[in-house]
Design a protein around this motif. Structure first.
Motif, PDB file in Angstrom:
ATOM      1  N   LEU A 160       8.969  -8.623  -0.098  1.00 33.09           N
ATOM      2  CA  LEU A 160       9.922  -7.704   0.529  1.00 33.09           C
ATOM      3  C   LEU A 160      11.347  -8.079   0.191  1.00 33.09           C
ATOM      4  CD1 LEU A 160       8.252  -7.460   4.041  1.00 33.09           C
ATOM      5  CD2 LEU A 160       7.875  -6.061   2.014  1.00 33.09           C
ATOM      6  N   SER A 178       4.197  -1.587  -6.640  1.00 34.38           N
ATOM      7  CA  SER A 178       4.164  -1.671  -5.181  1.00 34.38           C
ATOM      8  C   SER A 178       2.841  -1.156  -4.622  1.00 34.38           C
ATOM      9  CB  SER A 178       5.347  -0.918  -4.581  1.00 34.38           C
ATOM     10  OG  SER A 178       5.405   0.376  -5.107  1.00 34.38           O
ATOM     11  N   ARG A 227       0.451  -4.012  -4.917  1.00 32.06           N
ATOM     12  CA  ARG A 227       0.841  -5.028  -3.962  1.00 32.06           C
ATOM     13  C   ARG A 227       0.367  -4.667  -2.559  1.00 32.06           C
ATOM     14  NH1 ARG A 227       6.788  -4.950  -3.426  1.00 32.06           N
ATOM     15  NH2 ARG A 227       6.236  -3.539  -1.752  1.00 32.06           N
ATOM     16  N   SER A 228       0.526  -3.389  -2.227  1.00 29.05           N
ATOM     17  CA  SER A 228       0.204  -3.000  -0.859  1.00 29.05           C
ATOM     18  C   SER A 228      -1.301  -3.025  -0.606  1.00 29.05           C
ATOM     19  CB  SER A 228       0.766  -1.613  -0.572  1.00 29.05           C
ATOM     20  OG  SER A 228       0.130  -0.672  -1.388  1.00 29.05           O
ATOM     21  N   HIS A 262       9.350   4.624  16.680  1.00 30.74           N
ATOM     22  CA  HIS A 262       8.950   5.824  15.954  1.00 30.74           C
ATOM     23  C   HIS A 262       7.904   6.538  16.795  1.00 30.74           C
ATOM     24  CE1 HIS A 262       5.515   3.412  15.007  1.00 30.74           C
ATOM     25  NE2 HIS A 262       6.290   2.505  14.444  1.00 30.74           N
ATOM     26  N   PHE A 292       4.853   7.640  16.292  1.00 30.74           N
ATOM     27  CA  PHE A 292       3.431   7.691  15.963  1.00 30.74           C
ATOM     28  C   PHE A 292       2.587   7.076  17.071  1.00 30.74           C
ATOM     29  CE2 PHE A 292       5.565   7.639  11.810  1.00 30.74           C
ATOM     30  CZ  PHE A 292       5.095   8.838  11.337  1.00 30.74           C
ATOM     31  N   PRO A 298      -2.522   2.679   1.533  1.00 30.48           N
ATOM     32  CA  PRO A 298      -2.561   2.127   0.173  1.00 30.48           C
ATOM     33  C   PRO A 298      -3.880   2.383  -0.536  1.00 30.48           C
ATOM     34  CG  PRO A 298      -1.608   0.532   1.684  1.00 30.48           C
ATOM     35  CD  PRO A 298      -2.136   1.653   2.524  1.00 30.48           C
ATOM     36  N   GLN A 355      -5.602  -2.878   6.733  1.00 29.79           N
ATOM     37  CA  GLN A 355      -5.107  -2.769   5.356  1.00 29.79           C
ATOM     38  C   GLN A 355      -6.045  -3.509   4.403  1.00 29.79           C
ATOM     39  OE1 GLN A 355      -0.926  -3.601   5.385  1.00 29.79           O
ATOM     40  NE2 GLN A 355      -0.662  -3.292   3.187  1.00 29.79           N
ATOM     41  N   ARG A 367       3.441  11.651   2.928  1.00 32.32           N
ATOM     42  CA  ARG A 367       2.857  10.441   3.502  1.00 32.32           C
ATOM     43  C   ARG A 367       3.849   9.289   3.416  1.00 32.32           C
ATOM     44  NH1 ARG A 367      -2.566   9.074   0.830  1.00 32.32           N
ATOM     45  NH2 ARG A 367      -1.331   7.707  -0.464  1.00 32.32           N
ATOM     46  N   ASP A 368       4.564   9.236   2.313  1.00 32.25           N
ATOM     47  CA  ASP A 368       5.559   8.168   2.159  1.00 32.25           C
ATOM     48  C   ASP A 368       6.710   8.338   3.154  1.00 32.25           C
ATOM     49  OD1 ASP A 368       3.958   7.280   0.169  1.00 32.25           O
ATOM     50  OD2 ASP A 368       5.124   8.182  -1.448  1.00 32.25           O
ATOM     51  N   ASN A 421       6.292   9.290   6.157  1.00 30.08           N
ATOM     52  CA  ASN A 421       5.785   8.624   7.354  1.00 30.08           C
ATOM     53  C   ASN A 421       6.144   7.150   7.337  1.00 30.08           C
ATOM     54  OD1 ASN A 421       4.606  10.840   8.460  1.00 30.08           O
ATOM     55  ND2 ASN A 421       2.512  10.334   7.842  1.00 30.08           N
ATOM     56  N   LEU A 473       9.629   6.002   8.070  1.00 31.14           N
ATOM     57  CA  LEU A 473      10.007   5.984   9.483  1.00 31.14           C
ATOM     58  C   LEU A 473       9.778   4.614  10.120  1.00 31.14           C
ATOM     59  CD1 LEU A 473       8.875   9.210  11.340  1.00 31.14           C
ATOM     60  CD2 LEU A 473      11.154   8.416  10.827  1.00 31.14           C
ATOM     61  N   LEU A 474       8.874   3.841   9.549  1.00 26.65           N
ATOM     62  CA  LEU A 474       8.530   2.567  10.178  1.00 26.65           C
ATOM     63  C   LEU A 474       9.608   1.519   9.968  1.00 26.65           C
ATOM     64  CD1 LEU A 474       4.789   2.236   9.126  1.00 26.65           C
ATOM     65  CD2 LEU A 474       5.746   3.384  11.100  1.00 26.65           C
ATOM     66  N   ASP A 500      10.926  -2.776   5.666  1.00 24.99           N
ATOM     67  CA  ASP A 500       9.963  -3.834   5.353  1.00 24.99           C
ATOM     68  C   ASP A 500       8.538  -3.326   5.449  1.00 24.99           C
ATOM     69  OD1 ASP A 500      11.849  -5.687   4.789  1.00 24.99           O
ATOM     70  OD2 ASP A 500      11.862  -6.603   6.780  1.00 24.99           O
ATOM     71  N   GLU A 501       8.251  -2.640   6.537  1.00 27.52           N
ATOM     72  CA  GLU A 501       6.888  -2.142   6.707  1.00 27.52           C
ATOM     73  C   GLU A 501       6.548  -1.118   5.633  1.00 27.52           C
ATOM     74  OE1 GLU A 501       5.408  -1.382  10.816  1.00 27.52           O
ATOM     75  OE2 GLU A 501       7.400  -2.068  11.372  1.00 27.52           O
ATOM     76  N   ARG A 530       7.757  -0.943   2.659  1.00 26.55           N
ATOM     77  CA  ARG A 530       7.541  -1.652   1.407  1.00 26.55           C
ATOM     78  C   ARG A 530       6.158  -2.301   1.407  1.00 26.55           C
ATOM     79  NH1 ARG A 530      12.771  -4.070   1.655  1.00 26.55           N
ATOM     80  NH2 ARG A 530      13.931  -2.408   0.657  1.00 26.55           N
ATOM     81  N   SER A 531       5.816  -2.918   2.534  1.00 26.66           N
ATOM     82  CA  SER A 531       4.546  -3.634   2.546  1.00 26.66           C
ATOM     83  C   SER A 531       3.374  -2.670   2.531  1.00 26.66           C
ATOM     84  CB  SER A 531       4.469  -4.558   3.763  1.00 26.66           C
ATOM     85  OG  SER A 531       4.225  -3.806   4.919  1.00 26.66           O
ATOM     86  N   LEU A 532       3.640  -1.405   2.883  1.00 29.27           N
ATOM     87  CA  LEU A 532       2.551  -0.436   2.828  1.00 29.27           C
ATOM     88  C   LEU A 532       2.591   0.375   1.543  1.00 29.27           C
ATOM     89  CD1 LEU A 532       2.481   0.569   6.565  1.00 29.27           C
ATOM     90  CD2 LEU A 532       0.661  -0.553   5.305  1.00 29.27           C
ATOM     91  N   GLY A 533       3.386  -0.073   0.608  1.00 28.92           N
ATOM     92  CA  GLY A 533       3.177   0.420  -0.744  1.00 28.92           C
ATOM     93  C   GLY A 533       4.200   1.362  -1.317  1.00 28.92           C
ATOM     94  N   ILE A 534       5.373   1.559  -0.667  1.00 32.20           N
ATOM     95  CA  ILE A 534       6.335   2.400  -1.369  1.00 32.20           C
ATOM     96  C   ILE A 534       7.531   1.579  -1.817  1.00 32.20           C
ATOM     97  CG2 ILE A 534       5.650   4.555  -0.285  1.00 32.20           C
ATOM     98  CD1 ILE A 534       8.094   4.381   1.446  1.00 32.20           C
ATOM     99  N   ASN A 535       8.063   1.992  -2.948  1.00 31.03           N
ATOM    100  CA  ASN A 535       9.269   1.366  -3.465  1.00 31.03           C
ATOM    101  C   ASN A 535      10.436   2.023  -2.729  1.00 31.03           C
ATOM    102  OD1 ASN A 535      11.447   0.492  -4.912  1.00 31.03           O
ATOM    103  ND2 ASN A 535      10.341   0.529  -6.852  1.00 31.03           N
TER     104      ASN A 535
END
Lengths: 288, 385, 370
Positions: A80, A100, A103-104, A117, A119, A131, A183, C248-249, C251, C254-255, C258-259, C261-266
C-alpha cells in the motif's frame, strides 16, 4: 493453553523441517520477504533498514512501542506504500511489479478501522470476493457461502444485514477480519486486529488467524500491542523501535524483562511457560 | 441610486444561486432600465423631417409655446391639476412641494442640478431642461442601441455604479424609478439629497411623469408643450386607426421578441403591449405574463401576422434569419408574408414618451397605406431658443 | 518444493463453471438493477410520450405518433402538416433527447464524484469543471463570436478542460494526489473561476451580451437541435457505460484508499480516470445546457435511498433517474406557464432543494448517505 496442533500433515512436516524461526528462508519458499526496507518521510526514517521474512503457515507478530513504525512497515509489506529503499517480495515475486489484481488475490490487508460508508456487513465482507470475480461477474452462491462462513468464524454473522457504520468499533474490526478471511489470500497483513475487541473476541480472533495460518498454510502477519497475546499466539515476533528492527525470533526469546524495559520503558516480570513456547508478561510500572 | 450597480449585484448573486436568479428574472423582466428586450441601431433611417403635427383635439390644453414670454395672461396650468405628486397644483411660485413614496420634497428654487437614475426619467428630463442641469449619465445613456438621448449626452459626466459617485456630484434632487433598491435610496437621503420616486409606465406617453418632472424642475411651460406634443402625436395615430375602422378582432397580431440565447417575448402588462395596442395591433403573446421566455414552438402556436424584433440590428438580423428559416415557423403568417422586422428597439424598450415613436413606427408598419402621407419625426430635446 | 493448497474453491463441473458467469436472479444487485431499470425505463418512456405530445402547438396524438414514426423512418407522414412534423421532429424530439442525455451525464458525474470524494455533498461541479465551462461560455459571448450554435459549447468545453488541468496541476504539486488536495484545488479553482465569470459579466458593457450570459448560466434546453442532441447523447451514454463497468471499483473507493488498494484497484490511476470521466460528462452537459443544479447531487441520493449503496446498481439507476428527472423538469419548465417557459435550472432547483432537505432529514436512518 490452546497450542493448536497443525492439522495439515504436509504443513506440519514443512514447519518441522524448517523450524519456525528461520530468518533466511530458503529462496522462493518465503511467503513474503523484505530486504533493507526504509521509508523516509521528511527528514526522519519511519522505517529504517528493516529486513524480515514471513513463512507460510506462520503467524508473525510485529510488536513495538507507539511510533516504532509498525503500521508503516505493514503497509509497505502489503504494497500500500512504496518504500524509499529496499523491496518486498511476495512468494518470490517483486511486489512492485505485481499487478494490483494479482496482488489483491494473494494479499489481504486489514486496517485498524474502516471509514464510514453505507454498506452492510455482508456487503463489506463480500467485497473480499471482488478480486476473484470477473468484471461483470456477480458474487455467486459460493462467494456468499465463503463470506458467511468467514463471518461466522469471526462471530459477526448475526450482523450481516446491519450497516457497518452502526456497529461498534470491535464489531467493525471483526467484520474487517472476516473480509480478509473471505479474500482467501495467501498472505494476510493485519493491523492491530484485537485492539478494540473484548477479551473473548481477542482470543477468538487470534485463534482464528492462527488456525488460518495452520490450516490453509497462510502467512499471517499481525501488528500487536498486547505482549501476552503476542507471546501466546505468534510463532515468531519482530520487535521494532524507532523504525529499526531490534530483534526477531520466538516470542520467548524476544520478549524479555530487559527488552521490555529498554524498548517499552516498562518494568515487567516475564515468566517462561514450561509447556508452551510462550511467556507471560506481568506489567509492573513505567520504568522511568 | 445607480441601476447598473443594482443589476450588477443581482447578476453576481444569480451566478451563485439559481434561486436568486429566478428573482432576478422576475425583477429584470419588468425593470424599466434595460428592459429585457434589447436595442438595435438604426434600421430604416427615419429622417427627422419636421412634419406638421396633425391638428387634433387632445385632452391636453393648448400649448403655451405661442404665448410670448412677456405676455401678461397666465398660461393655462390646469393640466397640472391631476398630476400625482404635486402637492399644490395651483402654486407655481417657489418654494414648491412634490411628494412620493420617498417623502415630501420642498424646493425653494428650481434645482440647478438634478440626477436621474433611470433612463426613462433622463429621456423625459432631456426634453424639459438644459443638459447642464443634468448631474450625470450612465454609460448606457450614451448607447444608441438603447438610449434615445445618446446624441445629447456630450459634456455630461459619466459615472459608474457607486452611489458615492452620485452623492459627490451634489445634485439637489434625485429621481428614481420604482425598482431602485431602497438601501441605495436610503444612502442618498442620508446624504441629505431629497429623492423623488415615480413609476414610469411607458404607456400613454407617460404624460403625468412629464408634468411632474417639469413642475419640480421649474420647467412647467416646456412641460405643457412636451406633454401636448406627446398627446397629440399619440392621438393622431389612434384617430387614424379608429378612422380606418379595423374591427378589434381583425387587427393584425404582433409578436415582439428578442433573442438572448433564448427567445423573450413581450406579453401582457408590458409597455410593448400598449404600444402594439395603440398602433392598432393585437399582442400575439397576450397569454404571456410580462416579459417571458418562449420557444420557437410557442411562436408557431401564436401564429403572429407580424413579428418585430427589438434588439441591436446585427444580432436582430441573425435572429430574423433564424425565424424565417425555422422549419416549424413556415406556417406562420409573419414568416410567409415576410413580416419579420428588426426595429429600433430604443423606441420600444425604454419607458418614456419615446414609446410614442414606437407606436408610430409600428402603426406605419401595420397600416402602410393609412400613414403613407406621414413621415414621423423624433422628439426634440430641450432647446433654450 | 512447496505445495500450497489452492486458495479458492474451484467449480468442479462445467455447469457450475458456466453458472458462475450467469447473473443469479436471486442476487440483490441483479434484482435491484432489473427491477429498477424496468420501473425507471417505463417512467422514462411515459415521460418521453408526455414530453413529445405536449407543447404550445396543439397536435392530435395520432399525428404526434405518425410524426415520430416519420422522423424515425425518414419518410414523410401522411395527414401530418409540415408545421406539425417540424415541431415534433425539429423541436420536441431533439429537446427530449438532449434533456435525457444531459440528465444522464449529470447524474452519473454526480455519482462518481460522490464516490471519489466519499462525500454525499459532492456534485458534478465540485472540482471546478462547471465553473470552467461557464467561464468559457461567458467569454465566447463576451467576445461576440457568432455564426455557429456550436461556438458557445466549444468555449465551454475548452473552459471545462482547462479548469480540470488546472485543478490537476495544483493537486499534483505535492507529489501524489490525495482526495483532500484534489478537493481543495477543485473548490479553490471553482471559486476563482466563478469570480471570473461574475467579473466577465460585470465588465461586459453590452447589455444584450450580459443578458445572454446570465440566461445561459441559468441552464436550459431551448437551443436543442439534432446537432446538439447528437453530440450530447452518445457521450452521455458512453460515459454511463464506462461508469457501469467501473461500478464495482467505485464501491471499493468508498472504503478508503488503503482498503481499495488491498482489494485490487490501482487507486491513483483509477481515481484520475474517474475524475476525468466525471469532468467530461459535466463539461458536455454544461456546454450544451448551461448550469443545471441539483441533478448530480440529488439523483444518486434518491437512488441510494431506495436501493442501497452498491454502485453496481446505483450507477445505472442514477443514469436513468437523472435522465427522467431532467426530462420531467424540462417538460414542466415549458408547460407550466405555456406559451411562456421557465428555466429548467429553476425547476430542478425548486424541486431539488426541498427534496434534498427531506433526504438530509431522513438520511440518518436511511442508506442514502455515503
Amino acid at each position: 493453553m490452546t497450542a493448536t496442533l497443525p492439522r495439515n500433515p504436509l504443513l506440519a512436516s514443512r514447519l518441522t523441517d524448517r523450524g519456525p524461526s528461520s530468518i533466511s528462508a530458503v529462496g522462493g519458499a518465503a511467503a513474503f520477504s523484505a530486504k533493507d526496507l526504509s521509508v523516509r518521510i521528511g527528514n526522519s526514517n519511519i522505517v529504517d533498514d528493516v529486513s524480515l521474512v514471513g513463512n507460510f503457515g506462520e503467524l508473525l507478530g510485529i510488536i513495538g512501542p507507539n511510533g516504532a513504525g509498525k503500521t508503516t512497515l505493514l503497509k509497505v509489506l502489503a504494497g500500500l506504500l512504496k518504500p524509499s529503499l529496499g523491496c518486498v517480495e511476495i512468494d518470490g515475486v517483486d511486489l512492485e511489479k505485481m499487478p494490483s489484481s494479482t496482488r489483491s488475490r494473494q494479499l489481504a490487508y486489514v486496517p485498524q478501522i474502516t471509514g464510514a460508508h453505507p454498506f452492510t456487513a455482508l456487503e463489506l465482507v463480500l467485497m473480499g470476493r471482488y478480486p476473484h470475480l470477473r468484471r461483470f461477474q456477480i458474487e455467486s452462491e459460493d462467494d456468499t457461502e465463503i463470506a458467511i462462513e468467514a463471518m461466522e468464524r469471526m462471530d459477526v454473522a448475526q450482523f450481516k444485514g446491519r450497516r457497518v457504520d452502526t456497529l461498534s468499533g470491535g464489531e467493525r474490526q471483526r467484520v474487517l477480519l472476516a473480509r480478509a478471511l473471505a479474500q482467501r489470500g495467501d498472505v494476510l497483513f493485519v493491523d492491530e486486529p484485537i485492539t478494540s475487541l473484548d477479551i473473548k473476541h481477542q482470543l477468538l480472533a487470534l485463534q482464528v488467524l492462527k488456525d488460518e495460518a495452520r490450516d490453509r498454510s497462510v502467512a499471517v502477519c499481525a501488528v500487536l500491542h498486547d505482549l501476552n497475546m503476542a507471546a501466546r499466539f505468534c510463532d515468531r515476533v519482530v520487535l521494532l523501535a524507532e523504525g529499526g528492527m531490534i530483534d526477531e525470533g520466538e516470542p520467548g526469546c524476544v520478549i524479555t524483562e530487559r527488552r521490555v524495559a529498554e524498548v517499552f520503558g516498562v518494568r515487567a516480570r516475564v515468566t517462561r511457560r514450561a509447556r508452551s513456547n510462550g511467556v507471560t508478561v506481568d506489567l509492573i510500572e513505567p520504568s522511568d | 441610486m445607480n441601476p447598473r450597480k443594482l443589476k450588477s449585484v443581482l447578476i453576481l448573486f444569480s451566478v451563485l444561486a439559481i434561486n436568486v436568479a429566478a428573482t432576478f428574472v422576475a425583477i429584470g423582466c419588468t425593470d424599466e432600465e434595460p428592459t429585457p428586450t434589447p436595442v438595435p441601431p438604426t434600421s430604416t433611417p427615419i429622417p427627422p423631417t419636421p412634419t406638421p403635427l396633425p391638428p387634433t383635439a387632445t385632452p391636453v390644453p393648448p400649448t403655451a409655446t405661442l404665448v410670448p414670454p412677456t405676455a401678461t395672461p397666465a398660461p393655462d396650468y390646469s393640466a397640472y391639476l391631476d398630476v400625482p405628486g404635486i402637492v399644490d397644483p395651483t402654486n407655481f411660485d417657489w418654494p414648491r412641494e412634490v411628494e412620493s413614496s420617498e417623502g415630501l420634497i420642498v424646493l425653494n428654487q428650481p434645482p440647478a442640478l438634478a440626477h436621474f437614475a433611470s433612463q426613462g426619467h433622463a429621456e423625459i428630463a432631456f426634453g424639459l431642461i438644459d443638459t447642464s442641469r443634468v448631474a450625470a449619465i450612465y454609460s448606457f445613456f450614451a448607447d444608441p442601441d438603447i438610449s434615445n438621448i445618446s446624441d445629447h449626452v456630450e459634456g455630461i459626466p459619466e459615472i459608474g455604479s457607486e452611489p458615492e459617485e452620485v452623492v459627490s456630484l451634489e445634485p439637489e434632487v434625485i429621481v428614481v424609478s420604482k425598482f431602485v433598491n431602497p438601501d441605495l435610496v436610503a444612502v442618498f437621503k442620508e446624504s441629505g439629497i431629497p429623492v423623488l420616486r415615480t413609476a414610469l409606465e411607458g404607456r400613454n406617453g407617460d404624460i403625468p411623469n412629464i408634468l411632474l418632472l417639469a413642475y419640480m424642475l421649474g420647467a412647467e411651460d416646456r412641460g405643457l408643450e412636451l406633454a401636448a406634443e406627446v398627446a397629440s402625436r399619440l392621438d393622431f395615430v389612434r384617430q387614424r386607426i379608429v378612422s380606418a375602422s379595423a374591427p378589434e378582432g381583425e387587427r393584425p397580431s404582433v409578436l415582439t421578441v428578442s433573442d438572448f440565447g433564448q427567445i423573450w417575448a413581450a406579453g401582457a402588462d408590458t409597455n410593448v403591449d400598449s404600444i402594439i395596442h395603440d398602433a392598432g395591433g393585437i399582442n400575439a403573446a397576450a397569454e404571456v405574463e410580462s416579459f417571458q421566455q418562449i420557444s420557437i414552438e410557442s411562436i408557431a402556436a401564436m401564429d403572429p401576422d407580424v413579428i418585430i424584433i427589438t434588439q441591436p440590428m446585427e444580432s436582430g438580423q441573425v435572429f430574423a434569419e433564424t425565424l424565417m428559416s425555422s422549419p416549424a415557423l413556415q406556417g406562420v403568417g409573419a414568416v410567409q408574408n415576410n413580416e419579420v422586422h428588426v426595429v429600433l428597439s430604443r423606441h420600444f424598450t425604454t419607458l418614456s414618451h419615446w414609446n410614442v415613436r414606437g407606436v408610430e413606427t409600428l402603426a406605419k408598419m401595420l397600416y402602410p397605406e393609412l400613414f403613407a402621407d406621414v413621415e414621423f419625426k423624433d422628439f426634440e430635446t430641450y432647446d433654450p431658443e | 518444493m512447496r505445495a500450497r493448497p489452492r486458495t479458492q474453491p474451484q467449480p468442479t463441473t462445467l455447469t457450475s463453471r458456466a453458472l458462475r458467469f450467469f447473473p443469479r436472479t436471486d442476487s440483490a444487485v441483479v434484482r435491484k438493477t432489473l427491477i429498477g431499470s424496468l420501473i425507471l425505463g417505463a417512467l422514462i418512456i411515459a415521460a418521453i410520450v408526455t414530453a413529445v405530445a405536449t407543447g404550445p402547438v396543439d397536435i392530435p396524438l395520432p399525428n404526434t405518433v405518425r410524426a415520430v414514426l416519420a422522423t424515425i423512418s425518414g419518410e414523410s407522414a401522411t395527414s401530418v402538416t409540415s408545421t406539425q412534423q417540424a415541431v415534433i421532429e425539429r423541436i420536441r424530439l431533439p429537446r427530449v433527447v438532449l434533456a435525457l442525455g444531459v440528465g444522464m451525464a449529470l447524474a452519473v458525474a454526480g455519482t462518481i464524484m460522490q464516490a471519489i470524494f466519499r462525500n454525499p455533498l459532492a456534485d458534478p461541479g465540485i472540482i471546478g469543471t462547471s465553473a470552467g465551462g461557464a467561464l468559457g461560455a461567458v467569454i465566447v459571448i463576451a467576445i461576440g463570436l457568432s455564426g455557429s450554435v456550436l461556438w458557445i459549447p466549444a468555449g465551454s468545453i475548452i473552459g471545462s478542460i482547462s479548469a480540470l488541468l488546472l485543478v490537476f496541476a495544483i493537486a499534483f504539486l505535492g507529489g501524489r494526489m490525495s482526495i483532500a488536495t484534489l478537493l481543495l484545488a477543485g473548490v479553490a479553482i471553482g471559486s476563482l473561476l466563478g469570480a471570473a465569470v461574475s467579473t466577465t459579466i460585470l465588465l461586459t458593457d453590452n447589455i444584450t451580451a450580459q443578458r445572454e450570459m446570465f440566461f445561459w448560466l441559468a441552464g436550459g434546453f431551448e437551443g436543442a437541435t439534432w446537432t446538439t442532441a447528437r453530440i450530447v447523447a452518445p457521450i452521455a451514454l458512453f460515459g454511463t457505460v464506462i461508469a457501469v463497468v467501473a461500478s464495482r471499483d467505485l464501491n471499493l473507493l468508498l472504503l478508503g484508499d488503503d482498503e481499495a488498494r488491498s482489494l485490487g484497484i490501482n487507486v491513483g490511476v483509477f481515481r484520475i480516470a474517474m475524475v476525468i470521466l466525471a469532468a467530461v460528462l459535466t463539461g458536455i452537459a454544461v456546454a450544451f445546457a448551461g448550469i443545471i443544479s441539483f441533478v448530480g447531487l440529488i439523483v444518486p441520493h434518491a437512488i441510494r435511498l431506495v436501493t442501497g449503496p452498491d454502485h453496481r446498481h446505483v450507477v445505472l439507476l442514477s443514469a436513468l433517474g437523472g435522465a427522467l428527472f431532467v426530462l420531467l423538469a424540462d417538460t414542466a419548465a415549458r408547460t407550466i406557464i405555456s406559451p411562456a417557459e421557465l428555466r429548467v435550472g429553476i425547476i430542478t432547483a425548486m424541486v431539488g432543494g426541498p427534496a434534498f432537505i427531506v433526504l438530509l432529514m431522513t438520511t440518518k436512518t436511511s442508506r442514502s448517505s455515503l
